[in-house]
Design a protein around this motif. Structure first.
Motif, PDB file in Angstrom:
ATOM      1  N   GLY A  64      -8.331  -7.506   6.054  1.00  0.00           N
ATOM      2  CA  GLY A  64      -9.627  -8.109   5.738  1.00  0.00           C
ATOM      3  C   GLY A  64      -9.637  -9.207   4.702  1.00  0.00           C
ATOM      4  O   GLY A  64     -10.693  -9.757   4.379  1.00  0.00           O
ATOM      5  N   LYS A  65      -8.461  -9.539   4.149  1.00  0.00           N
ATOM      6  CA  LYS A  65      -8.466 -10.569   3.092  1.00  0.00           C
ATOM      7  C   LYS A  65      -7.061 -11.119   2.861  1.00  0.00           C
ATOM      8  O   LYS A  65      -6.070 -10.524   3.308  1.00  0.00           O
ATOM      9  N   VAL A  66      -6.995 -12.232   2.138  1.00  0.00           N
ATOM     10  CA  VAL A  66      -5.709 -12.714   1.648  1.00  0.00           C
ATOM     11  C   VAL A  66      -5.761 -12.645   0.123  1.00  0.00           C
ATOM     12  O   VAL A  66      -6.791 -12.940  -0.491  1.00  0.00           O
ATOM     13  N   SER A  67      -4.641 -12.235  -0.466  1.00  0.00           N
ATOM     14  CA  SER A  67      -4.528 -12.178  -1.925  1.00  0.00           C
ATOM     15  C   SER A  67      -3.540 -13.259  -2.359  1.00  0.00           C
ATOM     16  O   SER A  67      -2.409 -13.309  -1.857  1.00  0.00           O
ATOM     17  N   ILE A  68      -3.992 -14.119  -3.265  1.00  0.00           N
ATOM     18  CA  ILE A  68      -3.140 -15.223  -3.744  1.00  0.00           C
ATOM     19  C   ILE A  68      -2.879 -15.001  -5.233  1.00  0.00           C
ATOM     20  O   ILE A  68      -3.812 -14.961  -6.037  1.00  0.00           O
ATOM     21  N   GLY A  69      -1.626 -14.860  -5.606  1.00  0.00           N
ATOM     22  CA  GLY A  69      -1.272 -14.605  -6.999  1.00  0.00           C
ATOM     23  C   GLY A  69      -1.659 -15.767  -7.895  1.00  0.00           C
ATOM     24  O   GLY A  69      -1.606 -16.933  -7.482  1.00  0.00           O
ATOM     25  N   ALA A  70      -2.029 -15.452  -9.141  1.00  0.00           N
ATOM     26  CA  ALA A  70      -2.491 -16.497 -10.077  1.00  0.00           C
ATOM     27  C   ALA A  70      -1.401 -17.502 -10.400  1.00  0.00           C
ATOM     28  O   ALA A  70      -1.688 -18.613 -10.833  1.00  0.00           O
ATOM     29  N   LEU A  71      -0.124 -17.109 -10.193  1.00  0.00           N
ATOM     30  CA  LEU A  71       0.966 -18.036 -10.512  1.00  0.00           C
ATOM     31  C   LEU A  71       1.500 -18.754  -9.276  1.00  0.00           C
ATOM     32  O   LEU A  71       2.488 -19.488  -9.365  1.00  0.00           O
ATOM     33  N   LYS A  73       1.937 -21.639  -6.921  1.00  0.00           N
ATOM     34  CA  LYS A  73       1.771 -23.067  -7.213  1.00  0.00           C
ATOM     35  C   LYS A  73       0.762 -23.689  -6.242  1.00  0.00           C
ATOM     36  O   LYS A  73       0.669 -23.278  -5.078  1.00  0.00           O
ATOM     37  N   ASN A  74       0.068 -24.706  -6.685  1.00  0.00           N
ATOM     38  CA  ASN A  74      -0.914 -25.382  -5.822  1.00  0.00           C
ATOM     39  C   ASN A  74      -0.242 -25.888  -4.547  1.00  0.00           C
ATOM     40  O   ASN A  74      -0.802 -25.790  -3.453  1.00  0.00           O
ATOM     41  N   SER A  75       0.979 -26.409  -4.635  1.00  0.00           N
ATOM     42  CA  SER A  75       1.676 -26.917  -3.444  1.00  0.00           C
ATOM     43  C   SER A  75       2.081 -25.768  -2.519  1.00  0.00           C
ATOM     44  O   SER A  75       1.994 -25.887  -1.299  1.00  0.00           O
ATOM     45  N   GLN A  76       2.503 -24.648  -3.115  1.00  0.00           N
ATOM     46  CA  GLN A  76       2.908 -23.467  -2.319  1.00  0.00           C
ATOM     47  C   GLN A  76       1.737 -22.987  -1.454  1.00  0.00           C
ATOM     48  O   GLN A  76       1.902 -22.684  -0.274  1.00  0.00           O
ATOM     49  N   VAL A  77       0.542 -22.933  -2.040  1.00  0.00           N
ATOM     50  CA  VAL A  77      -0.635 -22.456  -1.291  1.00  0.00           C
ATOM     51  C   VAL A  77      -1.033 -23.497  -0.243  1.00  0.00           C
ATOM     52  O   VAL A  77      -1.289 -23.165   0.916  1.00  0.00           O
ATOM     53  N   ALA A  78      -1.047 -24.773  -0.655  1.00  0.00           N
ATOM     54  CA  ALA A  78      -1.485 -25.842   0.264  1.00  0.00           C
ATOM     55  C   ALA A  78      -0.587 -25.933   1.490  1.00  0.00           C
ATOM     56  O   ALA A  78      -1.038 -26.289   2.574  1.00  0.00           O
ATOM     57  N   GLU A  79       0.713 -25.596   1.305  1.00  0.00           N
ATOM     58  CA  GLU A  79       1.665 -25.774   2.404  1.00  0.00           C
ATOM     59  C   GLU A  79       1.985 -24.479   3.145  1.00  0.00           C
ATOM     60  O   GLU A  79       2.761 -24.474   4.091  1.00  0.00           O
ATOM     61  N   ASP A  80       1.401 -23.379   2.722  1.00  0.00           N
ATOM     62  CA  ASP A  80       1.680 -22.098   3.380  1.00  0.00           C
ATOM     63  C   ASP A  80       1.129 -22.123   4.824  1.00  0.00           C
ATOM     64  O   ASP A  80      -0.075 -22.352   5.024  1.00  0.00           O
ATOM     65  N   PRO A  81       1.970 -21.892   5.836  1.00  0.00           N
ATOM     66  CA  PRO A  81       1.498 -22.008   7.228  1.00  0.00           C
ATOM     67  C   PRO A  81       0.323 -21.073   7.536  1.00  0.00           C
ATOM     68  O   PRO A  81      -0.600 -21.462   8.267  1.00  0.00           O
ATOM     69  N   ILE A  83      -1.948 -19.894   5.378  1.00  0.00           N
ATOM     70  CA  ILE A  83      -3.156 -20.404   4.698  1.00  0.00           C
ATOM     71  C   ILE A  83      -3.724 -21.566   5.509  1.00  0.00           C
ATOM     72  O   ILE A  83      -4.934 -21.651   5.743  1.00  0.00           O
ATOM     73  N   LYS A  84      -2.833 -22.448   5.980  1.00  0.00           N
ATOM     74  CA  LYS A  84      -3.306 -23.595   6.778  1.00  0.00           C
ATOM     75  C   LYS A  84      -4.024 -23.124   8.038  1.00  0.00           C
ATOM     76  O   LYS A  84      -4.999 -23.731   8.468  1.00  0.00           O
ATOM     77  N   GLU A  85      -3.528 -22.030   8.612  1.00  0.00           N
ATOM     78  CA  GLU A  85      -4.121 -21.537   9.859  1.00  0.00           C
ATOM     79  C   GLU A  85      -5.432 -20.775   9.598  1.00  0.00           C
ATOM     80  O   GLU A  85      -6.439 -21.005  10.270  1.00  0.00           O
ATOM     81  N   LYS A  86      -5.418 -19.886   8.578  1.00  0.00           N
ATOM     82  CA  LYS A  86      -6.576 -18.997   8.385  1.00  0.00           C
ATOM     83  C   LYS A  86      -7.613 -19.523   7.389  1.00  0.00           C
ATOM     84  O   LYS A  86      -8.784 -19.171   7.474  1.00  0.00           O
ATOM     85  N   HIS A  87      -7.152 -20.345   6.434  1.00  0.00           N
ATOM     86  CA  HIS A  87      -8.086 -20.900   5.436  1.00  0.00           C
ATOM     87  C   HIS A  87      -7.804 -22.396   5.253  1.00  0.00           C
ATOM     88  O   HIS A  87      -7.474 -22.846   4.143  1.00  0.00           O
ATOM     89  N   PRO A  88      -7.953 -23.174   6.346  1.00  0.00           N
ATOM     90  CA  PRO A  88      -7.585 -24.601   6.263  1.00  0.00           C
ATOM     91  C   PRO A  88      -8.390 -25.376   5.223  1.00  0.00           C
ATOM     92  O   PRO A  88      -7.886 -26.352   4.659  1.00  0.00           O
ATOM     93  N   LEU A  89      -9.618 -24.918   4.928  1.00  0.00           N
ATOM     94  CA  LEU A  89     -10.421 -25.632   3.920  1.00  0.00           C
ATOM     95  C   LEU A  89      -9.719 -25.592   2.560  1.00  0.00           C
ATOM     96  O   LEU A  89      -9.680 -26.593   1.834  1.00  0.00           O
ATOM     97  N   LEU A  90      -9.148 -24.434   2.225  1.00  0.00           N
ATOM     98  CA  LEU A  90      -8.446 -24.303   0.938  1.00  0.00           C
ATOM     99  C   LEU A  90      -7.220 -25.218   0.913  1.00  0.00           C
ATOM    100  O   LEU A  90      -6.974 -25.907  -0.087  1.00  0.00           O
TER     101      LEU A  90
END
Ligand code: FAD
Ligand code: SF4
Length: 326
Positions: A64-71, A73-81, A83-90
């Motif tokens: 029911g959710k994705v958990s993203i650790g506070a550490l 990196k912005n690039s790691q999240v932006a480029e995660d396949p 995240i791109k598929e399920k939360h492309p807005l982020l």
């Protein structure tokens, strides 16, 4: 810059304990904002607690959710396949921020807590209620091109500069924190605050609380999304105005909508009235313009930023048009 002690935290609780022992102590993550502030003597901590060794870097897809650790990196999240598929807005909002080099250093937690880019805040020779409470506000009646059109006060008209936070606001994220009094959760929309007469407080985090992760509930916003960022340069520049749009469209009808703006308020600015208006409507330029007009109700400019009163609604219509045509 004054001398300071730096220690490495070995666990979340030891990080909180270490930072709690010294009133001026601060956590440091990527350092891309904090070190600049220290160099300019805007903040002068005696101790830094380096949290980079903590196990907060994972992106985990749970029920029911994705958990993203506070550490993470912005690039790691932006480029995660995923995240791109399920939360492309982020992913789009993160990719619009800063530069590739900064995104490699910047963390999710640090991004949320970055300070405003109001130039008076960074200049210790100038009055600024956010930096020195009750000293005055240089931007009111001064240079205020980047400043707020919503939710400002007589004490402060600064904006929150993050792109990522605009998307997280639209996506109904939750912030998980751990502090001297234990663990708790804060709805993202309640995390950043308006300035009121205490502009020195950017958010609702309690003293010495550590952000551990951010969670986004599953949603249907996987296709018709857009993050429109209007800025002075195409890279390495903060938003003058940004718009995050996520639409669930079926048979040309908007089933549900999420909208938020950046560069316009002391916090990411959710457009709930426009969201309600769009629900059930058939896509057309006319309804997008009406949604934009609703969003701009109560907007107020301060001179240099008068253009935002026109740029704001135009950006909303443009973002809705692009998102709905995907
Ligand atoms: C030239 C430049 C351009 C930029 N352009 C953009 C842009 O266009 N869009 C955008 O969104 N951002 C932009 N940024 C800002 C950048 O995204 C932030 O500096 C970055 O996200 C901060 O993350 P950090 O890990 O480096 O934080 P740090 O600098 O390490 O920390 C920032 C603050 O957060 C606190 N902190 C950090 N992690 C935690 C935690 N887990 N719990 C509690 N407190 C914590 C620190 O104590 C500090 O007060 C830009 C920055 C620069 C230098
Ligand atoms: S707008 Fe806010 S941050 Fe900028 S000078 Fe005024 S009080 Fe300081």
């Amino acid at each position: 810059m004054k001398n300071f002690q730096i220690i490495k935290a070995l666990s979340p609780s030891s990080a909180v304990t270490s930072v709690s022992k010294e009133p001026s102590a601060k956590f440091i993550a990527g350092g891309t904002n904090l070190v600049d502030l220290m160099k300019k003597n805007v903040v002068a901590p005696d101790k830094l607690v380096d949290i980079n060794g903590l196990d907060f870097k994972k992106i985990e897809f749970l029920k029911g959710k994705v958990s993203i650790g506070a550490l993470a990196k912005n690039s790691q999240v932006a480029e995660d396949p995923s995240i791109k598929e399920k939360h492309p807005l982020l992913a789009l909002a993160l990719a619009a921020g800063a530069s590739q080099q900064i995104r490699h250093m910047a963390t999710v937690g640090g991004n949320m807590l970055q300070k405003t880019r109001c130039s008076y805040f960074y200049n210790t020779d100038m009055p600024c209620n956010k930096r020195v409470p009750k000293s005055g506000c240089g931007a009111i009646g001064g240079s205020n091109r980047m400043h707020a059109i919503f939710g400002a006060s007589e004490s402060c008209i600064a904006v929150h500069p993050s792109d990522m936070c605009v998307a997280l606001t639209a996506l109904d994220a939750t912030v998980l924190v751990e502090g001297p009094k234990g663990k708790r959760q804060i709805k993202f929309i309640d995390f950043h605050r308006l300035p009121g007469n205490t502009p020195e407080k950017d958010n609702t985090l309690l003293d010495k609380e550590l952000i551990t992760s951010v969670e986004i509930p599953d949603n249907n916003f996987t296709k018709n999304v857009h993050y429109l960022k209007v800025r002075d340069r195409s890279s390495y520049a903060f938003a003058l105005v940004s718009v995050a749009v996520a639409l669930d469209i079926q048979n040309n009808t908007i089933v549900s909508a999420r909208l938020a703006m950046g560069g316009v308020a002391h916090k990411p600015w959710r457009l709930t009235e426009s969201e309600e208006f769009l629900k059930g409507k058939i896509i057309s330029e006319t309804i997008f313009k009406q949604a934009a007009d609703l969003a701009m109700k109560g907007a107020k400019s301060y001179g240099d930023n008068d253009f935002k009163l026109t740029l704001g609604p135009n950006a909303i219509v443009e973002a809705l048009t692009i998102a709905s045509s995907k």
